[in-house]
Design an enzyme around this catalytic site. Sequence first.
Site, short mmCIF file in Angstrom:
data_model
loop_
_atom_site.label_atom_id
_atom_site.label_comp_id
_atom_site.label_asym_id
_atom_site.label_seq_id
_atom_site.Cartn_x
_atom_site.Cartn_y
_atom_site.Cartn_z
N SER A 10 10.26 -55.71 -29.27
CA SER A 10 9.59 -54.78 -30.18
C SER A 10 8.97 -53.64 -29.37
O SER A 10 8.73 -53.78 -28.16
CB SER A 10 8.51 -55.51 -30.99
OG SER A 10 7.69 -56.30 -30.15
N GLU A 12 5.95 -50.49 -29.31
CA GLU A 12 4.70 -49.99 -29.87
C GLU A 12 4.64 -48.47 -29.79
O GLU A 12 4.94 -47.88 -28.75
CB GLU A 12 3.52 -50.58 -29.09
CG GLU A 12 2.17 -50.16 -29.66
CD GLU A 12 1.03 -50.95 -29.04
OE1 GLU A 12 0.95 -52.16 -29.32
OE2 GLU A 12 0.26 -50.35 -28.28
N ASP A 104 -12.33 -51.75 -31.66
CA ASP A 104 -13.53 -51.33 -30.94
C ASP A 104 -14.44 -50.55 -31.87
O ASP A 104 -13.96 -49.74 -32.66
CB ASP A 104 -13.14 -50.43 -29.75
CG ASP A 104 -12.21 -51.15 -28.79
OD1 ASP A 104 -12.53 -52.29 -28.44
OD2 ASP A 104 -11.18 -50.57 -28.41
N PHE A 214 -6.15 -46.90 -18.14
CA PHE A 214 -5.88 -47.90 -19.17
C PHE A 214 -6.35 -49.28 -18.71
O PHE A 214 -6.93 -50.05 -19.47
CB PHE A 214 -4.38 -47.99 -19.47
CG PHE A 214 -3.83 -46.83 -20.26
CD1 PHE A 214 -4.66 -46.01 -21.01
CD2 PHE A 214 -2.47 -46.56 -20.25
CE1 PHE A 214 -4.15 -44.94 -21.73
CE2 PHE A 214 -1.95 -45.50 -20.97
CZ PHE A 214 -2.79 -44.69 -21.71
N HIS A 264 7.30 -57.19 -25.80
CA HIS A 264 6.74 -56.11 -26.63
C HIS A 264 6.45 -54.95 -25.68
O HIS A 264 5.63 -55.08 -24.77
CB HIS A 264 5.45 -56.59 -27.31
CG HIS A 264 4.83 -55.58 -28.22
ND1 HIS A 264 5.38 -55.22 -29.43
CD2 HIS A 264 3.68 -54.85 -28.11
CE1 HIS A 264 4.61 -54.32 -30.03
NE2 HIS A 264 3.58 -54.07 -29.24
#
Length: 286
Positions: A10, A12, A104, A214, A264
């Site tokens: 998959s 994102e 968040d 990140f 993913h």
Amino acid sequence: MSHAHELHFSFELFPPRTPVGWTNLPRLIGELAAVKPAFFSVTYGAGGSDQNGTYDTLIQVIKQTGIEAAPHLTCIGSTRTGIAALLDQYRAAGVRRIVALRGDLPATAISNAAPGEFRYANELVSFIRETHGDHFQLEVAAYPEVHPQAASPDADFAAYLRKVEAGASGAVTQYFYNADAYFDFVERGEKAGLRIPVVPGIMPIVNYGQLQRFSDACGAEIPRWLRLRLESYGEDKASLQTFGLDVVTRLAETLLKGGAPGLHFYTLNQAEPTLKLWRNLGLPAA
């Protein structure tokens, strides 16, 4: 790679943040859809800032490709009424899979400490199951290297267990570069009696500065040897990307050989780094 047909891959996407991003979105989706992933997931900004963008991106994927699209749904700062309306909107759009997250708090809300009617992702999972039964496949987040805000590894694992027990169908991990962290996490889940698939999240290495930012934010570890090698390339982006592709290819091969149910890919809205990895892994081209 003889199991390729049994594995689930998959991609994102995030809702574009600029007019140019929206203009480029159909091409990006088309390039990624050409290899026929199982589904696309679409992220959701802090504090609900991107909810409309999430919906618009999701609809673009569905209309353009017919491939399943799964919105990220965050619950912190939300009301039951608001979440219920979103679930109805997604269900009407044909969505059958949701990535259920705590999310968040927006920076402005932290001082007011107003978390809304949901505090944790397991409460969101329970609410979706109560209101929609088994209509949605529910993916939750897993942190092989421990969530950055967790009090301890045990507390973090207990939170993960609560999400699974609330009705999660599967889990997708934060990205990592240490395969042992993933295998240890999965083994821990199996010992606790969990049977859901745990799909590793894979982050291509394209830009070292961005990767550092990140990783600091989400608690992903860049191993020392890898950090030093990436730093050594300086401004030589082409060599850094070639090296990064080799590292992530080896990682993904190790995970798949070790029994991971799929991968993913965090595409960062760039098709080429993910498709290069795809080709390197010998995954089916269509």
